[in-house]
Design an enzyme around this catalytic site. Structure first.
Site, PDB file in Angstrom:
ATOM      1  N   LEU A 114       1.048  -1.167   0.039  1.00 35.49           N
ATOM      2  CA  LEU A 114       0.121   0.023  -0.047  1.00 35.49           C
ATOM      3  C   LEU A 114       0.864   1.078  -0.088  1.00 35.49           C
ATOM      4  CD1 LEU A 114      -2.709   1.408   0.195  1.00 35.49           C
ATOM      5  CD2 LEU A 114      -2.518   1.169   2.859  1.00 35.49           C
ATOM      6  N   ILE A 145       4.597  -1.175   3.122  1.00 33.36           N
ATOM      7  CA  ILE A 145       4.317   0.148   2.758  1.00 33.36           C
ATOM      8  C   ILE A 145       4.978   0.579   1.619  1.00 33.36           C
ATOM      9  CG2 ILE A 145       3.768   2.402   3.907  1.00 33.36           C
ATOM     10  CD1 ILE A 145       2.092  -0.034   4.970  1.00 33.36           C
ATOM     11  N   LYS A 146       4.789   1.264   0.696  1.00 30.45           N
ATOM     12  CA  LYS A 146       5.369   1.735  -0.629  1.00 30.45           C
ATOM     13  C   LYS A 146       5.860   3.337  -0.183  1.00 30.45           C
ATOM     14  CE  LYS A 146       4.198   0.730  -4.599  1.00 30.45           C
ATOM     15  NZ  LYS A 146       3.735   0.378  -6.116  1.00 30.45           N
ATOM     16  N   ILE A 147       7.110   3.311  -0.580  1.00 31.15           N
ATOM     17  CA  ILE A 147       7.589   4.598  -0.003  1.00 31.15           C
ATOM     18  C   ILE A 147       8.241   4.940  -1.252  1.00 31.15           C
ATOM     19  CG2 ILE A 147       9.100   6.171   1.265  1.00 31.15           C
ATOM     20  CD1 ILE A 147       8.361   4.462   3.633  1.00 31.15           C
ATOM     21  N   ASN A 168       8.217  -1.430   0.494  1.00 33.85           N
ATOM     22  CA  ASN A 168       8.616  -1.479  -1.000  1.00 33.85           C
ATOM     23  C   ASN A 168       8.958  -0.166  -1.206  1.00 33.85           C
ATOM     24  OD1 ASN A 168       8.032  -1.420  -3.585  1.00 33.85           O
ATOM     25  ND2 ASN A 168       6.078  -2.565  -3.727  1.00 33.85           N
TER      26      ASN A 168
END
Length: 922
Positions: A114, A145-147, A168
Site C-alpha cells: 500500500l 508500505i510503499k515509499i 516497498n
C-alpha cells in the site's frame, strides 16, 4: 471446499529460477470471488502491488465500492478518509488471501503493498508518519508500505526499516538512486542489529523498466538510431541487479545475513511492454534471476503464463537479470543518450503520474458519494417478451456451463471452432490493450501537444474501415476542442471529397495521419500519395515528411515507406488486434490525442468495462450477457440490431455497424446492425428487429415514447445508459466483447472476414480491364420494381443502399428520407453506407451473411478527376472500379442488385427524385 488448481508450468519455472511473480493490480472483485487465491495456485502468484492509479480504476471504474462509500459518507467521512478505509480493507484482505504463501515461504514472500500519498514524495517526516499509521492499521506481517525512492524520502525509508515496517521502495529509475535506497535499508537493519532487535523486516526495491525504453526509444527516433530501440530498459535494470549482487553478496551484509536478515530484493516494475513490436514477455524473460520480484499487470501475467520460455531464462547458464549490460549501455551513450537525464525525467514524470490519479480519485470519490446514494442503474435494461427472455437466460446458462467468458480471456481459440484455426488466438489483443496503453497516455498526450505547439491547426486522417470509424465517432462526439487541432476524416475515393479535404486546410499547418493495419490499403495509400505530392510542392522535399504520421502493424510496407519519406512518427500497433477491434489501440487513441479528446477517460472507461466483462456468470447488462442476448435473439429470427443513439454520440452507429456486420456476417449467418435509420412507429417494423437505445444521461427522452410503444408491441428493446463522450472507451470495449460472445452463440469465428477480399480482387480486375469495356446500365422502372417486390416478398429481408459519392450531411438527410419511405411501405429493414467505406464494414455481411438482402447502388460524380501519383488512373476511376467490382461480386453471389446514376450537380436533389420514383413503385 477449496479446489486445487494446477500450477502453470511457465510461472512455476519462473519461481524456481528465483523470480517471484507478483500482480500489479488490486480490486474488490478479485478478493470477493476468490480469483486472487486461484491465481496464487494457478500462477504461482506470490505478492500484490497497488498504487493510486490502480485504486482509481478499481474504485471509480466499478460499483463494487458504492455501498462502502455510502456507509462511510453517512458517518461523515471525507473523500480521503473514504479512500483510506477502502484501500486498507482491500490490502488487508489481500494479505489474508496470500497469508498461506507468506507462511509457506517462511515469511519471505506473500506481500501486499500500500503506497503512501504521492504528494509526500518530498516530505520525509510526513511519509514516516503515514507509513506508521498504515502499518498499524493493516496489522498484517505480510503488508508492505510503499515509499518513493526520492532523495528526500531516503531517511524515511531507513527509519521505517529500523522501526520494523516492511517497505516497498518505489519509483526507482537510476542505479544511483537504487544504491541510495539499498544503503538506507542496510542502515536500518544495522541499527536494529546494534540494539539486538530481530531482523525479520523485509523490503523490495521497485526498479521501473518499460518506461525507460519508452523514453529512450523516443530519443533514439529523434536521432535516427532505431537500431538500438528496446535495449535501454533491460540494460539499466541489469546494471541495477549487478549492483544489488555486489552490495548483498559483500562484506557489509554478511553479518546481517548471519543474523537472519533477508536481502532487499530488486522488484522489476512497469513490466508491461509499451511497444507492440516487442514480445509481451520481454521484461519477464529478460530479467530472471535469484532474489528478484517481477510485478506484472494482469495482461503481462497472463502473457507470461502462455508464452514465457523457461529455456530463455538463462543464457549459457547466466540468469538473464545477471547478463552483462555494459555493451548496450556503451552503445546508447555513444548514440547520445544521457541515461541520467532520462531517469531524472522519468522520476519527475513518475511522481506526477501518481499524484494526478490520486487527485482524480479523491475528486471521483466526492462525486461517487452522490452517485452511490442514488438508485443504481444497470448497464443495460432489457424489455423482452417472455419467451425470448427465457431463451436468453438459457443461452447465458450455456455460456456459464461452457466457461465461455474465462476461455475468451484465456485466449482459448476453441471457443470459436477447432484449435489452431487462423485469426482467433492472434486476434484477441484488444482484450487487454487499454490496460497496456494506460501508461502511455501521458506520452501520447505529450506527442499531441508537441504537434499542436508546432503550429498544426488541422489533422487529416487518411484511413478506411477500422482505421477511420472509431476516430470518426470520437471526432463527432467530442467536437472540436478549444486550443487543439481540428480532426478531419478522408475515407472516400470520391474526387470531390479529396478536393474538399485539401481545400479545408492550410497545408503548412496540417498533419496527415496515414492509418492502415496492413500498410497496403489502396484507398489510404492513394490518398497519401496525393497529399504527399501536394505537400512536397508546398513545403519542399525536406519538410514534407514532418507533416505525416503513420499508424500500422510491425513489418507492414508502410513502415518502410514512412522511414523513406521521413515521417514525423510511426506508431506500431499490436498486430494481434484486427482492424474493427482496434478502437482502443493506437488506431483510435492517436487521432483522439491529436484532437485533444479526453484520453484518460477513454482508457479508464475501457479498463472498467474489461473488468465487468470478466464476470462469470455474465452480469446482466455486461458485455458477456449482451453478447449472449444478441446472439440468441438472432437465432430466433431477431437478427436486425437497430441502434437508436442519443446526442452527442449519434455517430456511434458508424463504428458498431462495422464491428458487428463484419464479425458475424458469414457462413450464411449473422446479425445485421442498423444505424441512422429514422425511428418509426411499431407497424413499420417486421418481426426481425431488436432495438438498442444508447440513452444519454440528462437527455430529453425524445425517443422514449416510440421505444416504449415498440416494446409494448413485442419488439425486444435494450436500453444502455451512456454518459457522454468520455464514456466511449467503456462502450467500445463492451460492444467488442459482446460481439465476440455473439460469435460464439452463432457458431462462427467473429475475427475473420472471408468475403472482404472478393470486392478488392474485383476492383483490381476492373482496373486491369478498363471501365470502357463493360459499362453498367442503370436500372429502369421494371428492374427497380422487381427489386422492391423481391424485398417485400423476402421474409427477414433488407435493402442496402450504397452510395459512391461525396459524403455530406445534406445527403445523409436525404437518404434517411428514402430509407423511411421504403421501411414504412414494406416493413423491411434498410441500411446505408458510403462507398468504398462500407466495403470495409457491412460489405462482408452483404456477401457472407444471410441471403435475404436487396441492393441499390447510387453513383454520382462532380467536377474533374484527381490524379493519383504513380498510377495510371485517378480517384474517380478508382471509385467507379470499386462500385462496379462490388456490383459484380454481389450478383455473383446471387444477390439482387441494381444501380442508379444520380444526374446533375446536386446529388441531394437527384436522390429526392429517386425517392419519389421509388414511392410510385412501392
Amino acid at each position: 471446499m477449496s479446489q486445487t488448481v494446477p500450477a502453470n508450468e511457465r510461472l512455476s519455472a519462473l519461481t524456481a529460477a528465483g523470480t517471484s511473480a507478483w500482480l500489479d493490480q488490486i480490486r474488490r472483485d478479485l478478493l470477493a470471488d476468490g480469483e486472487l487465491g486461484r491465481m496464487a495456485q494457478a500462477y504461482s502468484l506470490r505478492g500484490v502491488t497497488s498504487n493510486p492509479a490502480i485504486f482509481e480504476k478499481a474504485i471509480l471504474g466499478s460499483d463494487d465500492y458504492d455501498e462502502q462509500i455510502r456507509s462511510l459518507a453517512r458517518d461523515g467521512a471525507d473523500a480521503h478518509a473514504i479512500y483510506e478505509a477502502i484501500a486498507l480493507q482491500d490490502v488487508r484482505d489481500a494479505c489474508d488471501v496470500l497469508g498461506p504463501v507468506h507462511a509457506a515461504s517462511g515469511g519471505a514472500d506473500g506481500f501486499v503493498s500500500l503506497e503512501v500519498d504521492p504528494g509526500l514524495a518530498h516530505d520525509a517526516d510526513g511519509t514516516i508518519v503515514q507509513a506508521r499509521a498504515y502499518w498499524e492499521a493493516l496489522d498484517r506481517p505480510n503488508a508492505m508500505i510503499k515509499i518513493p525512492g526520492t532523495d528526500a524520502c531516503v531517511p524515511a525509508i531507513e527509519q521505517a526499516i529500523y522501526e520494523g515496517i516492511n517497505v516497498n521502495v518505489t519509483l526507482l529509475f537510476s542505479v544511483a538512486a537504487y544504491e541510495r535506497v539499498a544503503d538506507a535499508y542496510l542502515r536500518g537493519l544495522e541499527r536494529r542489529h546494534a540494539e539486538g532487535l530481530p531482523l525479520d523486516v523485509h523490503s523490495v526495491a521497485s526498479f521501473f523498466v518499460s518506461r525507460v525504453d519508452t523514453e529512450v526509444d523516443r530519443r533514439l527516433r529523434e536521432r535516427g538510431r532505431e537500431d538500438l530501440a528496446g535495449r535501454a530498459g533491460l540494460a539499466n535494470a541489469r546494471a541495477a541487479y549487478h549492483r544489488f549482487r555486489a552490495l548483498f553478496d559483500g562484506d557489509r551484509f554478511a553479518p546481517l545475513r548471519a543474523a537472519g536478515a533477508a536481502v532487499q530484493r530488486p522488484l522489476w516494475a512497469s513490466t508491461g511492454v509499451k511497444d507492440p513490436a516487442y514480445p509481451d514477455t520481454l521484461y519477464v524473460d529478460g530479467l530472471v534471476g535469484p532474489d528478484t520480484v517481477n510485478t506484472m499487470p494482469l495482461a503481462t501475467l497472463e502473457a507470461a503464463a502462455k508464452r514465457s520460455d523457461p529455456a530463455a531464462f538463462a543464457v549459457d547458464g547466466t540468469p538473464t537479470a545477471a547478463l552483462d549490460p555494459s555493451a548496450d549501455l556503451a552503445a546508447l551513450a555513444e548514440a547520445g543518450i544521457d541515461l541520467d537525464d532520462v531517469t531524472d525525467t522519468l522520476l519527475r514524470e513518475g511522481i506526477a503520474a501518481f499524484v494526478t490519479p490520486m487527485e482524480q480519485l479523491l475528486a471521483g470519490i466526492e462525486e461517487a458519494r452522490a452517485a452511490a446514494a442514488a438508485d443504481p442503474v444497470p448497464a443495460v435494461g432489457a424489455q423482452l417478451p417472455d419467451a425470448l427472455a427465457q431463451a436468453v437466460e438459457e443461452r447465458v446458462a450455456r455460456a456459464v456451463e461452457a466457461d465461455v467468458i474465462a476461455r475468451i480471456w484465456a485466449i482459448d481459440d476453441t471457443v470459436f471452432g477447432p484449435a489452431g484455426q487462423p485469426e482467433v488466438a492472434d486476434r484477441l489483443g484488444w482484450l487487454t490493450i487499454a490496460d497496456r496503453l494506460a501508461d502511455e497516455v501521458g506520452e501520447l498526450v505529450g506527442f499531441a501537444r508537441g504537434v499542436r505547439d508546432d503550429g498544426i491547426e488541422h489533422v487529416v486522417l487518411l484511413g478506411m474501415g477500422g482505421s477511420s470509424l472509431a476516430p470518426e465517432v470520437v471526432r463527432r462526439s467530442f467536437g472540436d476542442q478549444a486550443g487543439w487541432p481540428a480532426l478531419l476524416m478522408l475515407d472516400s475515393t470520391d474526387a470531390t471529397a479529396v478536393r474538399r479535404a485539401q481545400d479545408a486546410v492550410d497545408l503548412r499547418r496540417t498533419l496527415f495521419v496515414v492509418s492502415t493495419k496492413s500498410g497496403g490499403t489502396i484507398e489510404t495509400l492513394s490518398a497519401f500519395e496525393h497529399f504527399h505530392a501536394v505537400m512536397y510542392d508546398t513545403v519542399g522535399a525536406e519538410a514534407a515528411g514532418r507533416h505525416f504520421v503513420a499508424i500500422t502493424d510491425p513489418g507492414s510496407s508502410l513502415v518502410d515507406l514512412a522511414a523513406a519519406r521521413g515521417f514525423r512518427r510511426t506508431f506500431l500497433n499490436d498486430p494481434d488486434i484486427g482492424g474493427r477491434y482496434s478502437a482502443l489501440s493506437y488506431f483510435g487513441l492517436v487521432p483522439a490525442a491529436l484532437m485533444g479528446a479526453d484520453l484518460p477517460a477513454l482508457v479508464d472507461g475501457a479498463s472498467a468495462a474489461a473488468r465487468d466483462c470478466r464476470a462469470t456468470p455474465p452480469a446482466p447488462g455486461g458485455g458477456g450477457w449482451l453478447g449472449c442476448a444478441i446472439g440468441e435473439l438472432a437465432q430466433h429470427g431477431r437478427d436486425k440490431l437497430t441502434f437508436v443513439v442519443d446526442p452527442p454520440l449519434e455517430a456511434f452507429g458508424l463504428w458498431v455497424e462495422q464491428l458487428i456486420a463484419e464479425s458475424t456476417g458469414k457462413e450464411g449467418r449473422g446479425i445485421l446492425p442498423v444505424a441512422d435509420e429514422p425511428l418509426g412507429d411499431a407497424d413499420a417494423y417486421g418481426p426481425d428487429r431488436v432495438l438498442v437505445h444508447l440513452r444519454a444521461d440528462g437527455g430529453d427522452g425524445a425517443h422514449d415514447g416510440r421505444l416504449a410503444a415498440l416494446a409494448a408491441a413485442g419488439h425486444p428493446v435494450l436500453t444502455m445508459p451512456v454518459h457522454g463522450p468520455g464514456d466511449l472507451g467503456r462502450i467500445f470495449l463492451l460492444w467488442e466483447f459482446a460481439t465476440a460472445v455473439a460469435g460464439w452463440a452463432l457458431g462462427i469465428n467473429p475475427f475473420d472476414q472471408p468475403n472482404v477480399a472478393e470486392a478488392k480482387e474485383a476492383t483490381k480486375a476492373v482496373l486491369a480491364d478498363g471501365l470502357d469495356g463493360a459499362p453498367e446500365a442503370d436500372a429502369d422502372d421494371a428492374a427497380l420494381g422487381a427489386l422492391l417486390a423481391g424485398l417485400r416478398d423476402q421474409d427477414g429481408g433488407y435493402l442496402a443502399i450504397m452510395g459512391y459519392l461525396e459524403p455530406s450531411a445534406a445527403f445523409d438527410d436525404a437518404v434517411a428520407e428514402l430509407r423511411a419511405t421504403v421501411r414504412d411501405a414494406t416493413a423491411r429493414t434498410t441500411t446505408f453506407g458510403y462507398g468504398p467505406r462500407f466495403l470495409h464494414s457491412t460489405g462482408q455481411f452483404h456477401k457472407g451473411g444471410p441471403a435475404v438482402g436487396s441492393f441499390l447502388q447510387l453513383v454520382h460524380d462532380r467536377g474533374e478527376d484527381v490524379a493519383i501519383p504513380g498510377q495510371t488512373f485517378g480517384f474517380t476511376t478508382l471509385k467507379h472500379a470499386q462500385a462496379l467490382g462490388d456490383l459484380r461480386t454481389l450478383r455473383a453471389h446471387g444477390r439482387p442488385a441494381e444501380r442508379l446514376t444520380l444526374e446533375g450537380d446536386d446529388p441531394v436533389a437527384a436522390l429526392r427524385a429517386v425517392t419519389a420514383r421509388l414511392k410510385e413503385l412501392l
